[in-house]
Scaffold this active site. Structure first.
Site, PDB file in Angstrom:
ATOM      1  N   GLU A   1       0.815  -1.224   0.000  1.00  0.00           N
ATOM      2  CA  GLU A   1       0.000   0.000   0.000  1.00  0.00           C
ATOM      3  C   GLU A   1       0.849   1.275   0.000  1.00  0.00           C
ATOM      4  O   GLU A   1       0.677   2.154   0.863  1.00  0.00           O
ATOM      5  CB  GLU A   1      -0.973  -0.005   1.187  1.00  0.00           C
ATOM      6  CG  GLU A   1      -1.961  -1.153   1.147  1.00  0.00           C
ATOM      7  CD  GLU A   1      -3.132  -0.956   2.108  1.00  0.00           C
ATOM      8  OE1 GLU A   1      -3.101   0.002   2.907  1.00  0.00           O
ATOM      9  OE2 GLU A   1      -4.079  -1.755   2.056  1.00  0.00           O
TER      10      GLU A   1
ATOM     11  N   GLU B   1      -5.410  -8.517   0.141  1.00  0.00           N
ATOM     12  CA  GLU B   1      -6.299  -8.155   1.254  1.00  0.00           C
ATOM     13  C   GLU B   1      -7.693  -7.868   0.708  1.00  0.00           C
ATOM     14  O   GLU B   1      -7.836  -7.226  -0.328  1.00  0.00           O
ATOM     15  CB  GLU B   1      -5.813  -6.900   2.003  1.00  0.00           C
ATOM     16  CG  GLU B   1      -4.574  -7.070   2.844  1.00  0.00           C
ATOM     17  CD  GLU B   1      -4.231  -5.800   3.609  1.00  0.00           C
ATOM     18  OE1 GLU B   1      -5.160  -5.008   3.924  1.00  0.00           O
ATOM     19  OE2 GLU B   1      -3.049  -5.580   3.889  1.00  0.00           O
TER      20      GLU B   1
END
Length: 343
Positions: free
Chosen positions: A41, A241
């Site tokens: 991320e 995720e």
């Protein structure tokens, strides 16, 4: 604190320090670890720390600095990839990106352009260099026009072009709904911001997870899969995720201590249906990793929102498998589940 002294990710020196760190990791663990990712991320660093100020170092309105950070992290990732390949270690190396597909408020030229620019800055600014070795031209043109183009050299651009990923991880939680920016939106920010072009908009039909304020939109999982398939060479990728955080789950606790979290099962079913459809159509997705195994701690919310298949009692750290955990075990064992007909 030490890296902040150098300027954090605004600094090319920190890029070099990251390369040194990566080389050390490859040297120490390269004989045992076969699959590496350079960042997880990376958009969170400029977005949360420099644009909107809800993560450390909690700056806001620093669009020019955020653009430089996006570039520097891409450069650091490419340098780490180069170092891995030069190490001679067996294995593969990729990156994990949190992708938030941008959907325009309307079909108008203004809204579709706004959504394209928002997608360009927040998604393609990492996705394109990682997979294609180049920055999205439309984003570069805007940054150049507005005088906030990152400082780079041709040597660095060549390095990025020649060191792309072997695979891609994707974290997906929610989409972005985007409308064209209006004068009032632009006036909120003194210096350059992506919000000068497009801002998030609340879609009236959105299903919202009230505990996070995030829209639940499973179709974006399909759209991500098809985007990677159609526009990024159908590179090997996996969902790293995907999950649902819920506050106060004790109200769903049964007498035996287990959590009756049918809402989480429904969430995963809907997302897996969309992913399965894309795989059937040829998307090269090789795995799906829910977030997460056990209730975990968050930077901003501590243990407020529970994500796990396994509940964690903070009083004694005891663990209890939730209904969703037992369901996912069955899905794993049988390699699937029956899709119920929608009434």
């Amino acid at each position: 604190e030490l890296l902040e002294k150098y300027g954090g990710w605004e600094s090319k020196h920190v890029v070099d320090l990251f390369e040194k760190f990566a080389k050390t990791a490859f040297s120490l663990f390269g004989d045992d670890v076969k699959y590496w990712t350079t960042f997880n991320e990376p958009m969170v660093i400029p977005e949360a720390g420099y644009l909107y100020g809800f993560h450390y170092p909690k700056y806001s309105g620093k669009g020019k600095e955020a653009a430089q950070i996006v570039y520097n992290i891409n450069l650091a990732s490419a340098k780490a990839i180069r170092a891995f390949r030069e190490s001679g270690k067996d294995g593969e190396i990729g990156i994990i990106l949190n992708l938030t597909p941008a959907y325009p408020r309307s079909d108008s030229r203004e809204d579709t352009e706004a959504a394209r620019l928002v997608d360009g800055f927040f998604n393609r600014s990492y996705l394109d260099p990682a997979v294609k070795g180049e920055f999205p031209k439309d984003v570069v043109e805007v940054l150049e026009k507005d005088g906030v183009l990152p400082a780079w050299t041709q040597e660095e651009l060549d390095l990025i072009r020649n060191n792309t990923v072997d695979f891609l991880g994707v974290n997906y939680y929610h989409p972005k709904r985007v409308r064209a920016a209006e004068q009032a939106d632009r006036e909120q920010w003194k210096d350059w911001m992506p919000d000068w072009y497009g801002v998030e908009w609340e879609w009236p039909e959105a299903r919202i997870n009230p505990y996070r304020g995030w829209e639940i939109y499973p179709k974006a999982m399909y759209d991500i899969a098809k985007n990677v398939q159609d526009n990024y060479g159908n590179i090997k990728w996996f969902v790293s995720e995907n999950g649902m955080g819920v506050e106060g789950e004790e109200k769903y606790r049964k007498a035996d201590g287990s959590i009756e979290d049918d809402y989480r099962i429904d969430f995963y079913k809907e997302h897996l249906e969309q992913l399965h459809k894309a795989i059937e159509e040829g998307s090269n997705c090789i795995g799906y990793h829910p977030w997460t195994a056990m209730d975990c701690w968050s930077w901003n919310n501590a243990y407020k929102n529970r994500y796990g298949f396994i509940a964690v009692d903070l009083n004694d750290q005891s663990r209890t498998i939730k209904k969703s955990g037992r369901w996912f075990r069955e899905v794993s064992d049988s390699n699937g589940f029956t899709i119920e007909e929608k009434k």
